[in-house]
Write an enzyme that holds these catalytic residues in place. Structure first.
Site: not given
Ligand SMILES: [Zn+2]
Length: 272
Positions: A177-178, A192, A235, A238
Site C-alpha cells: 500500500v503506497a 483498480d 498489480e 491497476h
Molecule cells: Zn491501485
C-alpha cells in the site's frame, strides 16, 4: 705497448657501441610503453563513450532498464527530476508525491470518484471490452490523502500484529500500500479493475486489457517485469490513464511510466 693500447681502445669502443645500443633499446622500450599506455587510455575512453552513447540511445531496452536503476550512478550526474508538463503523465510514486500545484477534477461516476477528464476514455474502453464479452468495472478510483493514510495505517497494523518490528511493518506495508501522498490513486487517473485479485491476469478481461487498453489511453502501471523500477509489486488490476499517444508508445517500447518519462526527458535534452 702500442698493441695493448690499441686493444684497450678497441674494447672501449666495443663497450661504447654496446652502451649506445642499450640506451637505444631502453628508449625504444620507453616509447613502446608510452604508446601502449596511450592506446589503453584511448580504449578505456572509447569504452566509456560507447557506454554513455548506449545509455542515451533512444529505444535500447536494456540500457533503459539499467538507466532507471542507475539514475544516480557515478557516470551520470543525478539530474533533478522535473514533472512532465503533460497532466496525463504526472508521476506519483514512492519518490515523488503529487505536486502541490497539480489540480485534479474529481467527479463521482461508475460508482467511484474519478478525474472527469478520463471518464469518456474509460467508458469507451468499457464498452469495447463488453462487445468482446469482457466485463470490466472499477473497484477503486480517486483516493484522497486521508483515505490513503487510513489504508496505510491499516496495512502497517496487519504486519505489526504478525510480530515484526515497527520499521519492518512500515517497510513491508509500503510495498503493498503506497504511503499517503505517494499513491497514484490521489491523481484521479488510476483505476483498480474488477476488485483487487492476485490472479486477475488469468482472466479474459485482463487478456483483453493487455491487448487493447493502450488504444484507450490506459496502461498496466505496475508490470511484473518492472518491479525493480516501479518499486511496487506486480498489480495486474491497476491501470493508469496517460492518454492514447503515450500509452501506445509505452506499450510498443515496453516502458513503464518512470522509464517513459526518463526517455522523454533524455530526448528533450538531446534535441536542445
Ligand atoms: Zn491501485
Amino acid at each position: 705497448m702500442y698493441q695493448e693500447k690499441h686493444r684497450f681502445k678497441k674494447t672501449l669502443s666495443a663497450f661504447a657501441v654496446i652502451f649506445v645500443e642499450l640506451a637505444l633499446m631502453a628508449a625504444t622500450t620507453a616509447v613502446f610503453v608510452l604508446v601502449f599506455e596511450r592506446v589503453d587510455t584511448m580504449r578505456t575512453e572509447a569504452a566509456a563513450a560507447a557506454a554513455k552513447n548506449s545509455s542515451s540511445a533512444t529505444v535500447a531496452q536494456e540500457s533503459l532498464n539499467e538507466g532507471a536503476s542507475s539514475a544516480g550512478s557515478e557516470n551520470e550526474p543525478m539530474q533533478e527530476f522535473k514533472q512532465p508538463d503533460d497532466w496525463k503523465l504526472v508521476l506519483v510514486n514512492l519518490d515523488h508525491e503529487l505536486p502541490a500545484t497539480y489540480k485534479q477534477s474529481i467527479v463521482h461516476q461508475f460508482n467511484v470518484d474519478i478525474d472527469s477528464r478520463i471518464t469518456d476514455s474509460y467508458q469507451k474502453m468499457h464498452d469495447a471490452a463488453l462487445k468482446d464479452n469482457s466485463k470490466i468495472w472499477i473497484s477503486s478510483g480517486y483516493r484522497s490523502y486521508e483515505k490513503q493514510q487510513q489504508l496505510f495505517a491499516e496495512e502497517i497494523q496487519t504486519f505489526y500484529k504478525n510480530g515484526v518490528s515497527r520499521e519492518e511493518a512500515v517497510s513491508k506495508a509500503s510495498r503493498s500500500v503506497a504511503r499517503p501522498g505517494c499513491s497514484e490513486h490521489i491523481t484521479g487517473l488510476a483505476v483498480d479493475l474488477n476488485g483487487v485479485l492476485e490472479n486477475f491476469d488469468q482472466t479474459k478481461e485482463s487478456d483483453w486489457l493487455q491487448k487493447h487498453a493502450q488504444d484507450y489511453g490506459f496502461v498496466l502501471r505496475y508490470p511484473k517485469d518492472k518491479q525493480n523500477i516501479t518499486k511496487i509489486k506486480y498489480e495486474p488490476w491497476h491501470y493508469r490513464y496517460v492518454g492514447v499517444e503515450n500509452a501506445q508508445k509505452m506499450k510498443a517500447m515496453n516502458l513503464c511510466l518512470e522509464e517513459y518519462i526518463d526517455y522523454l526527458n533524455k530526448n528533450q535534452a538531446a534535441s536542445h
